[in-house]
Design a protein around this motif. Structure first.
Motif, mmCIF file in Angstrom:
data_model
loop_
_atom_site.group_PDB
_atom_site.id
_atom_site.type_symbol
_atom_site.label_atom_id
_atom_site.label_comp_id
_atom_site.label_asym_id
_atom_site.label_seq_id
_atom_site.Cartn_x
_atom_site.Cartn_y
_atom_site.Cartn_z
ATOM 1 N N GLN A 257 0.827 -1.214 0.000
ATOM 2 C CA GLN A 257 0.000 0.000 0.000
ATOM 3 C C GLN A 257 0.865 1.270 0.000
ATOM 4 O O GLN A 257 0.489 2.280 -0.586
ATOM 5 C CB GLN A 257 -0.913 0.005 1.236
ATOM 6 N N LEU A 258 2.018 1.215 0.680
ATOM 7 C CA LEU A 258 2.863 2.401 0.831
ATOM 8 C C LEU A 258 4.039 2.428 -0.143
ATOM 9 O O LEU A 258 4.880 3.321 -0.083
ATOM 10 C CB LEU A 258 3.402 2.473 2.271
ATOM 11 N N PHE A 259 4.082 1.459 -1.036
ATOM 12 C CA PHE A 259 5.228 1.306 -1.946
ATOM 13 C C PHE A 259 5.500 2.563 -2.773
ATOM 14 O O PHE A 259 6.643 2.995 -2.957
ATOM 15 C CB PHE A 259 4.991 0.109 -2.870
ATOM 16 N N ASP A 260 4.433 3.182 -3.268
ATOM 17 C CA ASP A 260 4.596 4.333 -4.168
ATOM 18 C C ASP A 260 5.235 5.545 -3.488
ATOM 19 O O ASP A 260 5.717 6.451 -4.174
ATOM 20 C CB ASP A 260 3.245 4.737 -4.771
ATOM 21 N N ARG A 261 5.264 5.568 -2.159
ATOM 22 C CA ARG A 261 5.927 6.685 -1.461
ATOM 23 C C ARG A 261 7.427 6.703 -1.773
ATOM 24 O O ARG A 261 8.042 7.763 -1.826
ATOM 25 C CB ARG A 261 5.756 6.547 0.058
ATOM 26 N N GLY A 262 8.006 5.515 -1.887
ATOM 27 C CA GLY A 262 9.439 5.436 -2.197
ATOM 28 C C GLY A 262 10.352 5.586 -1.003
ATOM 29 O O GLY A 262 11.578 5.496 -1.145
ATOM 30 N N ASP A 263 9.782 5.800 0.205
ATOM 31 C CA ASP A 263 10.636 5.975 1.386
ATOM 32 C C ASP A 263 10.260 5.008 2.502
ATOM 33 O O ASP A 263 10.463 5.271 3.684
ATOM 34 C CB ASP A 263 10.544 7.421 1.900
ATOM 35 N N VAL A 264 9.695 3.850 2.106
ATOM 36 C CA VAL A 264 9.287 2.832 3.078
ATOM 37 C C VAL A 264 9.842 1.474 2.639
ATOM 38 O O VAL A 264 9.762 1.125 1.464
ATOM 39 C CB VAL A 264 7.742 2.748 3.184
ATOM 40 N N GLU A 265 10.422 0.734 3.590
ATOM 41 C CA GLU A 265 10.909 -0.622 3.316
ATOM 42 C C GLU A 265 10.253 -1.595 4.296
ATOM 43 O O GLU A 265 9.739 -1.188 5.347
ATOM 44 C CB GLU A 265 12.434 -0.687 3.477
ATOM 45 N N VAL A 266 10.304 -2.903 3.942
ATOM 46 C CA VAL A 266 9.726 -3.961 4.781
ATOM 47 C C VAL A 266 10.859 -4.818 5.343
ATOM 48 O O VAL A 266 11.842 -5.093 4.655
ATOM 49 C CB VAL A 266 8.734 -4.825 3.967
ATOM 50 N N HIS A 267 10.712 -5.276 6.596
ATOM 51 C CA HIS A 267 11.759 -6.044 7.286
ATOM 52 C C HIS A 267 11.090 -7.149 8.107
ATOM 53 O O HIS A 267 10.362 -6.866 9.052
ATOM 54 C CB HIS A 267 12.528 -5.076 8.206
ATOM 55 N N HIS A 268 11.290 -8.419 7.728
ATOM 56 C CA HIS A 268 10.782 -9.524 8.552
ATOM 57 C C HIS A 268 11.603 -10.776 8.302
ATOM 58 O O HIS A 268 12.446 -10.828 7.398
ATOM 59 C CB HIS A 268 9.287 -9.779 8.312
ATOM 60 N N GLY A 269 11.369 -11.802 9.109
ATOM 61 C CA GLY A 269 12.209 -12.988 9.123
ATOM 62 C C GLY A 269 12.205 -13.817 7.856
ATOM 63 O O GLY A 269 13.124 -14.598 7.628
ATOM 64 N N SER A 270 11.179 -13.686 7.006
ATOM 65 C CA SER A 270 11.142 -14.471 5.775
ATOM 66 C C SER A 270 12.000 -13.867 4.663
ATOM 67 O O SER A 270 12.229 -14.497 3.641
ATOM 68 C CB SER A 270 9.694 -14.600 5.268
ATOM 69 N N LEU A 271 12.424 -12.626 4.858
ATOM 70 C CA LEU A 271 13.289 -11.990 3.855
ATOM 71 C C LEU A 271 14.728 -12.426 4.072
ATOM 72 O O LEU A 271 15.129 -12.777 5.178
ATOM 73 C CB LEU A 271 13.186 -10.461 3.968
#
Length: 895
Positions: A257-271
């Motif tokens: 949902q926030l991808f288009d902002r360009g200043d948000v990343e995702v961080h979790h154990g499956s990555l």
């Protein structure tokens, strides 16, 4: 008090003043006391422990003779972070430091074995490995200080129990050493201190989190997209935001949902580790403003300054909220600011309760496992390997010095008998002797974390892997014909083979979600009860709710028809009808409701001889019932429960459940009764359960289920309160509160695929399948192509002009070499006959036959049968699909 060299470095690092934590913790550690330091994140706990240790290392005469200090963290990522922080200090002070865990290279391990660093940063599992090498064991004799970081993360698990024994095993090598532990806020600090020290005296430093916290609770109902907009606005208002979510699925959905902002990343154990490190570095270097994460960021990993913490949805536990919001500020003089974004009625009320408890420093207790039989099995095997042979009385002495084993001698005897039965050890005149199996077992069981393989889900329609399932789910639930949900779609199992689950889309069937419900973050009994009291009192004065939140809660409650549907609360349970059964609204928390829900479903099943489905939440138990069972029957069943019999009834009932079977397998692996890499496809689960009946393995499975998944004590308390009239029960129509529980998993599942969609998928796949055309006349021409490119009219050999063309699947190409041979065996001639039949079918039926031969498991006999049905269009592809299903289900039984 500190060495002059350390004081110089403090000036160099611009330490103008020490924090409250450092002021209180450094003196007792300098004086040599075993110390537990409980303090908020960002108050300098690491320096509190390590500055005194550095002071003592500088004055120690045994330099260069072994590991003089161990720094143990629960995570490899914390090891990396701590190494970067302590390397500077050690470099400046002339001390050596190293890190050792599962990712450490072989070359670095060899270096540490030859030249041990003064300070070794490691994990609980790698501590176990240190006992196994001759040189490393020698280096352990120099240990004088052990620091355990984030001890609250370990104390409540079997990893911690194993580490507790490991500390006593180090004492056997090195003599007594100083124990120092660092922790976030816990409700029972004295118990955690005893976990660290056993019966040794200790000093407790406890700095409350509450004065440094500011927590807002906001309500954002409606669509997920509107909730994401709220998150986006909060990011805009702050310089840097850490966004915590409770599941990886939510993390990915919010990230999208926030991808288009360009200043948000995702961080979790499956990555992957690389992706996580890149996200951490971007946040630390201000290349992004926000990081969406799960519990992967709860612990004190250094990612730079965090201006604000947003918790998306209720954090479920006070301790979790304190950990997460404590990440904000991260400076000694800063208030940690956080916001909880609640998304539903239950979520909002629960969040207000947890926020109030957090700012009052009312944290949950850490429940420390006691007398864990599989840890005894693991550590007895480890000690047998370490010493070759060890007297049983010495094992009793080592285990008895910990706080995690009490009155365990009868259990130890049973565990030793079990280990001997599985040839892990031998017993001779009160001595435990290692066997050949022991070393192999230890190399694959250094950790008490249960290994969990991922099993591929293979869609036979598209011939693609569509996801993975946890091994636990496969062992316990998956069988031919089973239906389950993953990737938001229903699938039916055709076979389990080749290390994968072969499936097709299921139509109009109910499925199971591919995970244990018990693995969600459980809401504690106390939080659920207080949420229930808000429903009853309708007063929010002490909960610091804003006007939007307060209005929503009161309007929700006022909007209910109280005459017909009373409001379930801490003092009222309601049993409400819905079209598939009943909803029991009960503010018991997840674990108590889990115990009661399972018990009631078992009693109803036994009474009526039918299956009863059950779903559990913190505020309701949903029972799926046949039409002949109603709310009155549920009420009678509840009234028949004797609180003193709950545990015994659950033990009987759980033996038939999937979760118990899987737990027995996990624990049997830790006993060495099943190899760690054993093939689940070959398990006979029922035989296994019978094999371990009445053993320490079965007993430990029950102990773990009753502590980790269920709260039997709270379930007993609820039933006692019902008997005493402290909690009333009423039957009522479905209310707004009951309806909240009916929209959980099924809303995530789209309508099942239609037959037409299934047929289209088969068509597309067949047209794109590879096929080999081979002339059975000249036996020279061969063409590799895809089905869609095969001519619709006559298929002719360009070399000899014949139309006797066989159609082969790519894995049948070896048959061409067979028919080209001059000297053929009887087996070769059988292959030739089969290919001639294939070619004759193509000659008579053209491309229709080619399409049939492209399907999995379709040979001349099956192709003839499919074509002989005279089916055309969609019906033809359904016949192909039937043949493929039949092949997948039966081919492993063929001769």
């Amino acid at each position: 008090m500190l060495d002059a060299e350390i004081r110089k470095l403090l000036d160099k690092r611009s330490f103008d003043e020490l924090s409250d934590t450092q002021e209180e913790a450094i003196p007792p550690i300098m004086q040599g006391h075993h110390t537990l330091c409980i303090a908020p994140t960002g108050t300098g706990k690491t320096e509190s422990a390590m500055l005194p240790v550095f002071h003592k290392l500088l004055r120690d005469e045994n330099r260069g003779r072994g590991f003089r200090a161990l720094y143990i963290t629960p995570l490899r990522s914390l090891n990396r972070d701590i190494l970067s922080r302590l390397k500077w200090w050690c470099g400046e002070l002339g001390l050596t430091v190293g890190v050792r865990h599962g990712d450490t290279t072989q070359a670095e391990r060899a270096r540490q074995s030859r030249n041990p660093p003064d300070l070794l940063i490691t994990t609980p599992e790698t501590v176990q490995a240190l006992f196994m090498g001759k040189n490393l064991r020698e280096h352990l004799k120099s240990v004088r200080y052990v620091v355990i970081d984030e001890i609250h993360e370990l104390a409540g698990s079997k990893r911690g129990v194993q580490l507790s024994v490991a500390l006593e095993r180090i004492v056997e090598q090195a003599g007594e050493f100083q124990r120092i532990a660092l922790s976030a806020t816990v409700g029972n600090p004295e118990d955690v201190a005893r976990f660290l020290c056993g019966e040794r005296p200790y000093h407790l430093v406890n700095i409350p989190s509450a004065p440094r916290l500011s927590i807002d609770v906001k309500y954002a109902g409606g669509e997920f997209s509107s909730q994401a907009k709220f998150v986006s606005k909060l990011i805009d208002r702050n310089e840097s935001v850490l966004i915590f979510v409770n599941t990886r699925t939510t993390a990915e959905a919010l990230g999208q949902q926030l991808f288009d902002r360009g200043d948000v990343e995702v961080h979790h154990g499956s990555l992957s580790r690389e992706v996580r490190i890149e996200a951490e570095e971007k946040f630390k270097n201000r290349k992004i403003k926000a990081l969406i994460c799960t519990s992967s960021m709860e612990l004190g990993l250094d990612i730079g300054h965090i201006g604000h913490v947003l918790q998306f949805g209720s954090p479920r536990e006070v301790s979790r909220l304190l950990q997460r919001v404590g990440r904000a500020g991260h400076r000694l003089d800063t208030v940690s600011r956080g916001t909880i974004l609640a998304t539903s009625f239950d979520d909002l009320v629960e969040s207000l309760v947890i926020a109030k408890k957090a700012t009052s420093n009312e944290c949950e207790d850490v429940v420390i496992p006691e007398n864990a039989a599989d840890v005894i099995a693991n550590q007895v095997s480890a000690m047998a390997l370490e010493y070759g042979e060890i007297p049983e009385e010495r094992i009793v002495k080592i285990l008895g010095k910990t706080a995690v084993f009490n009155g365990f001698e009868p259990l130890l005897d049973r565990v030793l008998s079990q280990l001997e039965y599985h040839r892990m050890i031998r017993r001779d005149a009160g001595t435990v002797i290692r066997t050949g199996r022991c070393r192999k077992y230890m190399y694959s069981n250094l950790s008490m974390i249960h290994d969990e393989k991922k099993v591929k889900i293979f869609d036979i329609l598209t011939r693609r892997t569509v996801g993975t399932l946890d091994e636990s789910f496969v062992i316990s639930w998956i069988h031919t014909g089973a239906v389950f949900v993953t990737k938001g779609q229903l699938w039916q199992v055709l076979a389990i083979e080749d290390g994968m689950v072969k499936v097709e889309p299921a139509v109009k069937m109910r499925g199971e979600l591919p995970s244990w419900e018990g693995e969600q973050i459980p809401v504690p009994y106390a939080v659920a009860q207080e949420s229930g009291s808000i429903r009853r009192k309708r007063k929010l004065g002490k909960y610091d709710a804003d006007k939007v939140s307060e209005n929503f809660i009161l309007q929700f409650l006022d909007g209910m028809d109280h005459a017909r549907s009373p409001v379930a609360s801490d003092r009222l349970m309601t049993i409400e009808h819905y079209d598939e059964g009943v909803v029991m609204n009960l503010c018991g928390g997840h674990k108590a409701n889990e115990a009661l829900g399972r018990l009631i479903s078992i009693l109803l099943s036994a009474r009526f001889g039918t299956t009863v489905g059950v779903e559990i939440g913190a505020y309701r138990i949903l029972l799926r019932l046949p039409r002949e069972i109603g709310a009155v029957d549920v009420l009678e069943t509840i009234n028949s429960i004797d609180p003193d019999h709950i545990r015994g009834l659950l033990e009987i009932a759980l033996k038939r459940t999937a979760i118990f079977r899987w737990k027995v397998v996990q624990i049997a692996k830790k006993f060495g009764a099943i190899d760690a890499d054993a093939d689940y496809e070959k398990f006979s689960m029922h035989k296994l359960i019978d094999l371990f009946e009445g053993t320490a393995i079965q007993e430990e499975a029950f102990r773990e289920l009753f502590s980790d998944y269920m709260d039997v004590a709270c379930a007993e308390l609820i039933v006692k309160r019902l008997v005493a009239g402290d909690i009333d029960i009423q039957i009522a129509p479905l209310s707004a509160l009951g309806r909240e529980g009916l929209t959980s998993s099924r809303d995530m599942i789209p309508p099942p695929a239609t037959d037409k969609a299934v047929i289209n998928a088969v068509k597309r796949r067949i047209e794109n399948d590879n096929i080999i055309l081979f002339c059975m006349n000249c036996r020279k021409w061969k063409s590799k192509t895809v089905v869609s490119r095969v001519p619709d009219d006559d298929i002719v050999c360009p070399v000899c002009g014949a139309r006797l063309i066989a159609a082969l699947k790519p894995y049948e190409e070896h048959m061409i070499d067979t028919v080209r041979r001059k000297d053929k065996s009887a087996e070769d001639r059988a292959v030739e006959v089969k290919m001639l039949r294939n070619a004759n079918i193509v000659l008579s039926s053209g491309k229709k036959a080619v399409r049939a031969f492209a399907a999995r498991g379709v040979g001349p006999d099956t192709a003839s049968r499919i074509i002989g049905t005279f089916a055309n269009g969609d019906q033809f592809y359904l016949e192909i699909l039937k043949a493929e299903r039949n092949y997948i289900k039966t081919h492993r039984f063929w001769n």
